[in-house]
Write a protein that holds these residues in place. Structure first.
Motif, PDB file in Angstrom:
ATOM      1  N   ARG A 277      33.228  39.009 -20.969  1.00 34.23           N
ATOM      2  CA  ARG A 277      33.882  40.304 -21.197  1.00 34.23           C
ATOM      3  C   ARG A 277      33.831  40.708 -22.672  1.00 34.23           C
ATOM      4  N   ILE A 278      33.654  39.739 -23.558  1.00 35.32           N
ATOM      5  CA  ILE A 278      33.520  40.049 -24.985  1.00 35.32           C
ATOM      6  C   ILE A 278      32.037  40.060 -25.327  1.00 35.32           C
ATOM      7  N   GLN A 279      31.555  41.206 -25.753  1.00 38.06           N
ATOM      8  CA  GLN A 279      30.167  41.322 -26.188  1.00 38.06           C
ATOM      9  C   GLN A 279      30.161  41.561 -27.684  1.00 38.06           C
ATOM     10  N   LEU A 280      29.266  40.853 -28.364  1.00 38.49           N
ATOM     11  CA  LEU A 280      29.208  40.930 -29.820  1.00 38.49           C
ATOM     12  C   LEU A 280      27.871  41.463 -30.293  1.00 38.49           C
TER      13      LEU A 280
ATOM     14  N   ASP B  94      30.626  42.072 -34.964  1.00 35.72           N
ATOM     15  CA  ASP B  94      31.586  43.053 -34.474  1.00 35.72           C
ATOM     16  C   ASP B  94      31.556  43.095 -32.958  1.00 35.72           C
ATOM     17  N   VAL B  95      32.676  43.548 -32.393  1.00 33.21           N
ATOM     18  CA  VAL B  95      32.839  43.626 -30.948  1.00 33.21           C
ATOM     19  C   VAL B  95      32.210  44.924 -30.468  1.00 33.21           C
ATOM     20  N   VAL B  96      31.278  44.824 -29.530  1.00 31.44           N
ATOM     21  CA  VAL B  96      30.614  45.993 -28.957  1.00 31.44           C
ATOM     22  C   VAL B  96      31.627  46.760 -28.105  1.00 31.44           C
TER      23      VAL B  96
ATOM     24  N   GLU C 194      40.642  36.629 -29.586  1.00 29.19           N
ATOM     25  CA  GLU C 194      39.742  35.691 -28.919  1.00 29.19           C
ATOM     26  C   GLU C 194      38.507  35.405 -29.779  1.00 29.19           C
ATOM     27  N   LEU C 195      37.961  36.455 -30.391  1.00 30.46           N
ATOM     28  CA  LEU C 195      36.815  36.275 -31.290  1.00 30.46           C
ATOM     29  C   LEU C 195      37.179  35.329 -32.432  1.00 30.46           C
ATOM     30  N   ASN C 196      38.336  35.539 -33.038  1.00 33.17           N
ATOM     31  CA  ASN C 196      38.778  34.673 -34.134  1.00 33.17           C
ATOM     32  C   ASN C 196      38.859  33.215 -33.692  1.00 33.17           C
ATOM     33  N   GLN C 197      39.340  32.976 -32.485  1.00 34.03           N
ATOM     34  CA  GLN C 197      39.439  31.604 -31.981  1.00 34.03           C
ATOM     35  C   GLN C 197      38.056  30.968 -31.845  1.00 34.03           C
ATOM     36  N   PHE C 198      37.103  31.713 -31.295  1.00 33.20           N
ATOM     37  CA  PHE C 198      35.751  31.179 -31.116  1.00 33.20           C
ATOM     38  C   PHE C 198      35.073  30.930 -32.460  1.00 33.20           C
ATOM     39  N   VAL C 199      35.269  31.840 -33.396  1.00 35.63           N
ATOM     40  CA  VAL C 199      34.651  31.679 -34.709  1.00 35.63           C
ATOM     41  C   VAL C 199      35.238  30.464 -35.417  1.00 35.63           C
TER      42      VAL C 199
END
Length: 121
Positions: free
Chosen positions: A94-97, A20-22, A38-43
C-alpha cells in the motif's frame, strides 16, 4: 564573493538518497501520517541506515512526504539502503515510494529554523 565567505564554505562529497511517498497529497491526513510513520520505521530498520548513523556519517532531512538521507560514506550506501527499503516494503504494497540517488559536493548551511542542513548541486 568576499574572501571571508569563501573561507567558511567547506565542500564535501555526499551521496543522497531522496525518498518520497507516491500519491501522498491524495491521501487523507490520517493516511499521510500513517504512511510517513511506516516509512520512517522501514528506513530506520535498514542496516545501511543504522551503520551509517552509528558511524556518524549520515545526515537526515525530513521533507514532509519523505526524506533526504545524506550519506558521507560511499556511493553504494544510498543505493544499498534503497534496496533494503524496497525489499522490506514488498510486504506492504500500500506504500509506494519514489527513490533516487545523487552524488555531488555539499556544504553545511543553517536553514530558516536555525537547524543544520546541507546545500549543493
Amino acid at each position: 564573493m568576499p574572501a571571508e565567505v569563501k573561507k567558511e564554505i567547506q565542500l564535501e562529497i555526499a551521496h543522497v538518497l531522496f525518498i518520497d511517498v507516491v500519491g501522498y497529497s491524495k491521501l487523507s491526513i490520517n493516511d499521510q501520517h500513517a504512511a510517513v510513520d511506516e516509512l520512517n520505521q522501514f528506513v530506520r530498520a535498514s542496516e545501511q541506515f543504522q551503520g551509517s548513523e552509528g558511524a556518524n556519517r549520515l545526515f537526515k532531512i525530513p521533507t514532509g512526504d519523505g526524506m533526504a538521507l545524506v550519506f558521507y560514506t560511499s556511493p553504494e550506501s544510498p543505493a544499498q539502503c534503497a534496496i533494503e527499503i524496497s525489499r522490506a516494503l514488498k510486504e506492504h504494497p500500500r506504500i509506494q515510494l519514489r527513490m533516487c540517488v545523487h552524488s555531488g559536493p555539499v556544504s553545511g548551511v543553517t536553514d530558516v529554523n536555525q537547524r543544520a542542513n546541507v546545500a549543493g548541486t
